[in-house]
Scaffold this active site. Structure first.
Site, PDB file in Angstrom:
ATOM      1  N   ASP A 203       0.852  -1.205   0.000  1.00 45.89           N
ATOM      2  CA  ASP A 203       0.000   0.000   0.000  1.00 45.89           C
ATOM      3  C   ASP A 203       0.884   1.250   0.000  1.00 45.89           C
ATOM      4  O   ASP A 203       1.715   1.413   0.888  1.00 45.89           O
ATOM      5  CB  ASP A 203      -0.893  -0.029   1.252  1.00 45.89           C
ATOM      6  CG  ASP A 203      -1.979   1.025   1.215  1.00 45.89           C
ATOM      7  OD1 ASP A 203      -1.992   1.850   0.285  1.00 45.89           O
ATOM      8  OD2 ASP A 203      -2.827   1.020   2.134  1.00 45.89           O
TER       9      ASP A 203
ATOM     10  N   HIS B  78      -9.996  -0.759  -7.261  1.00 46.43           N
ATOM     11  CA  HIS B  78      -9.772   0.352  -6.332  1.00 46.43           C
ATOM     12  C   HIS B  78      -8.782   1.351  -6.929  1.00 46.43           C
ATOM     13  O   HIS B  78      -9.009   2.564  -6.925  1.00 46.43           O
ATOM     14  CB  HIS B  78      -9.248  -0.194  -5.004  1.00 46.43           C
ATOM     15  CG  HIS B  78      -8.780   0.868  -4.060  1.00 46.43           C
ATOM     16  ND1 HIS B  78      -9.623   1.821  -3.536  1.00 46.43           N
ATOM     17  CD2 HIS B  78      -7.534   1.163  -3.565  1.00 46.43           C
ATOM     18  CE1 HIS B  78      -8.934   2.637  -2.751  1.00 46.43           C
ATOM     19  NE2 HIS B  78      -7.666   2.266  -2.763  1.00 46.43           N
TER      20      HIS B  78
HETATM   21  C1  HEM Z   1      -4.044   2.669  -4.224  1.00 42.49           C
HETATM   22  C2  HEM Z   1      -5.286   0.114  -0.291  1.00 42.49           C
HETATM   23  C3  HEM Z   1      -8.506   3.534   0.927  1.00 42.49           C
HETATM   24  C4  HEM Z   1      -6.752   6.323  -2.604  1.00 42.49           C
HETATM   25  C5  HEM Z   1      -4.142   1.656  -3.294  1.00 42.49           C
HETATM   26  C6  HEM Z   1      -3.435   0.398  -3.351  1.00 42.49           C
HETATM   27  C7  HEM Z   1      -3.773  -0.297  -2.257  1.00 42.49           C
HETATM   28  C8  HEM Z   1      -4.711   0.495  -1.498  1.00 42.49           C
HETATM   29  C9  HEM Z   1      -3.260  -1.674  -1.837  1.00 42.49           C
HETATM   30  C10 HEM Z   1      -2.493  -0.034  -4.495  1.00 42.49           C
HETATM   31  C11 HEM Z   1      -1.072   0.326  -4.261  1.00 42.49           C
HETATM   32  C12 HEM Z   1      -0.783   1.780  -4.172  1.00 42.49           C
HETATM   33  O1  HEM Z   1      -0.647   2.463  -5.178  1.00 42.49           O
HETATM   34  O2  HEM Z   1      -0.736   2.285  -3.059  1.00 42.49           O
HETATM   35  C13 HEM Z   1      -6.263   0.832   0.383  1.00 42.49           C
HETATM   36  C14 HEM Z   1      -6.931   0.381   1.577  1.00 42.49           C
HETATM   37  C15 HEM Z   1      -7.835   1.342   1.912  1.00 42.49           C
HETATM   38  C16 HEM Z   1      -7.735   2.402   0.928  1.00 42.49           C
HETATM   39  C17 HEM Z   1      -6.634  -0.929   2.293  1.00 42.49           C
HETATM   40  C18 HEM Z   1      -8.819   1.381   3.054  1.00 42.49           C
HETATM   41  C19 HEM Z   1      -9.439   0.341   3.485  1.00 42.49           C
HETATM   42  C20 HEM Z   1      -8.332   4.577   0.065  1.00 42.49           C
HETATM   43  C21 HEM Z   1      -9.076   5.804   0.109  1.00 42.49           C
HETATM   44  C22 HEM Z   1      -8.573   6.601  -0.891  1.00 42.49           C
HETATM   45  C23 HEM Z   1      -7.522   5.848  -1.559  1.00 42.49           C
HETATM   46  C24 HEM Z   1     -10.191   6.133   1.106  1.00 42.49           C
HETATM   47  C25 HEM Z   1      -8.936   7.996  -1.315  1.00 42.49           C
HETATM   48  C26 HEM Z   1      -9.862   8.738  -0.796  1.00 42.49           C
HETATM   49  C27 HEM Z   1      -5.854   5.568  -3.323  1.00 42.49           C
HETATM   50  C28 HEM Z   1      -5.080   6.092  -4.439  1.00 42.49           C
HETATM   51  C29 HEM Z   1      -4.332   5.029  -4.945  1.00 42.49           C
HETATM   52  C30 HEM Z   1      -4.633   3.894  -4.082  1.00 42.49           C
HETATM   53  C31 HEM Z   1      -5.082   7.530  -4.964  1.00 42.49           C
HETATM   54  C32 HEM Z   1      -3.346   5.048  -6.124  1.00 42.49           C
HETATM   55  C33 HEM Z   1      -4.078   4.952  -7.426  1.00 42.49           C
HETATM   56  C34 HEM Z   1      -3.094   4.955  -8.589  1.00 42.49           C
HETATM   57  O3  HEM Z   1      -2.570   3.881  -8.925  1.00 42.49           O
HETATM   58  O4  HEM Z   1      -2.850   6.047  -9.114  1.00 42.49           O
HETATM   59  N1  HEM Z   1      -4.921   1.689  -2.144  1.00 42.49           N
HETATM   60  N2  HEM Z   1      -6.759   2.053   0.018  1.00 42.49           N
HETATM   61  N3  HEM Z   1      -7.415   4.634  -0.954  1.00 42.49           N
HETATM   62  N4  HEM Z   1      -5.549   4.261  -3.121  1.00 42.49           N
HETATM   63 FE1  HEM Z   1      -6.198   3.133  -1.611  1.00 42.49          FE
END
Ligand code: HEM
Length: 334
Positions: free
Chosen positions: A156, A229
């Site tokens: 993440d 996501h």
């Molecule tokens: C990408 C997990 C909540 C925004 C990701 C990734 C994971 C992840 C594993 C892919 C790897 C990375 O690029 O970091 C989670 C989990 C969450 C959560 C476990 C809560 C349970 C959120 C929320 C937001 C968010 C609430 C925004 C309001 C993003 C963004 C990316 C991302 C902007 C990158 C997208 C890209 O590839 O450009 N998240 N996330 N995430 N997440 Fe989350």
């Protein structure tokens, strides 16, 4: 140690670009009614840099840092003439299946270090100084989990902006000159249903997240019937520009209580970017095709803050303290 080295002492307040740490505390408090509580809070915030040094100097390699964010309601109570253009309370979202609540919070302290004891000690002294001026709404101690994985097992933080992209995405620029260098901060405390997640086959988990689980490779899902996501959280404006945010999510939990969570924290130059991400996750794109991560992750909090850059924080505290002093009734003659 030469002067040059002292300049690089890695302890700091309001360092939004501090690197991902091994430990973090996310502390959200509300400020009690009355001028006395406000005065206490202003004086403690004024001394925050010193408190970071007091604790952080005991192990410089521990890289203690603390960012304070101020909520919309408290900003109003401080009676300041200026206000970050986009600052407003977290807007709750009701999607077709999942909802994001808005919960109270006047101040956020995002405390980071390489050692949990530095975070603990800083929080202990901070709360002692704040005393009855505040009530704790939420307190979460997060930890780094292996190679920066969340408790769902995925790495993440990979797509976080780096280098020059970091300030361009996370820090307010000339569009709101008085608050340049500050950042909008949104937090949400998520609890996971790990048993249900564990029953989902790995290829399906990967389609939900948008990356492979073991080696973290991005999956192209442009043609997929349901967006991942990663894709729902990618914001592209009408001119084709992508808008990133800086995330410093941390796992937390108590296995003995079956509590497994992710503390989401996003820093953004523009509040609307995080709001748009949340809309796409909860409402879906197209509407109805919401983020399936939410079938296994429930938000229990949702609060918005603004973290001013250090010089702006100092001057707004001075202005608030002058206003509070002027409002005090003149002492009656003996
Ligand atoms: C990408 C997990 C909540 C925004 C990701 C990734 C994971 C992840 C594993 C892919 C790897 C990375 O690029 O970091 C989670 C989990 C969450 C959560 C476990 C809560 C349970 C959120 C929320 C937001 C968010 C609430 C925004 C309001 C993003 C963004 C990316 C991302 C902007 C990158 C997208 C890209 O590839 O450009 N998240 N996330 N995430 N997440 Fe989350």
């Amino acid at each position: 140690m030469s002067d040059k080295n002292w300049d690089r002492v890695p302890i700091d307040a309001q360092s939004i670009d501090a690197p991902l740490s091994r430990a973090a505390v996310f502390l959200v408090v509300t400020v009690a009614d009355g001028a006395e509580a406000l005065a206490t809070v202003c004086s403690v915030l004024d001394g925050l840099d010193d408190l970071v040094k007091t604790v952080g100097f005991r192990d410089l390699s521990g890289r203690l840092s603390c960012i304070v964010g101020i909520g919309s309601a408290l900003w109003g109570r401080l009676g300041l003439e200026t206000r970050p253009q986009e600052l407003k309370p977290f807007a709750p979202i009701a999607g077709p299946v999942h909802a994001a609540p808005s919960t109270p919070g006047d101040l956020l302290f995002h405390i980071r270090a390489e050692r949990a004891d530095l975070c603990f000690e800083f929080e202990r002294l901070l709360l002692a100084a704040l005393g009855s001026g505040v009530s704790v709404v939420d307190e979460v101690s997060g930890f780094r989990y292996f190679d920066a994985r969340d408790l769902l097992g995925f790495v993440d933080g990979t797509a976080n902006p780096t280098g020059l992209d970091l300030p361009a995405s996370a820090l307010v620029g000339g569009e709101d000159a008085g608050f340049q260098g500050g950042s909008y901060v949104v937090v949400q405390k998520y609890l996971h249903d790990l048993d249900a997640w564990g029953r989902v086959p790995t290829p399906e988990q990967e389609a939900i997240i948008g990356r492979t689980k073991s080696d973290n490779v991005e999956i192209d899902d442009d043609a997929a019937p349901r967006k991942s996501h990663k894709s729902l959280a990618t914001i592209v404006d009408a001119a084709g520009n992508e808008h990133d945010i800086l995330r410093d999510n941390m796992p937390f939990g108590r296995p003995g209580h079956r509590e497994f969570g992710t503390y989401f924290i996003g820093y953004s130059r523009h509040l609307w970017v995080i709001e748009k991400m949340l809309q796409r996750m909860y409402v879906g794109d197209p509407p109805g095709a919401y983020d399936r991560l939410l079938d296994f992750s429930t938000p229990h909090t949702g609060t918005t803050f603004f973290a001013p850059a250090r010089p702006a924080l100092q001057s707004l505290l001075q202005a608030a303290q002058a206003r509070l002093a002027a409002a005090q009734p003149a002492a009656s003659p003996a």
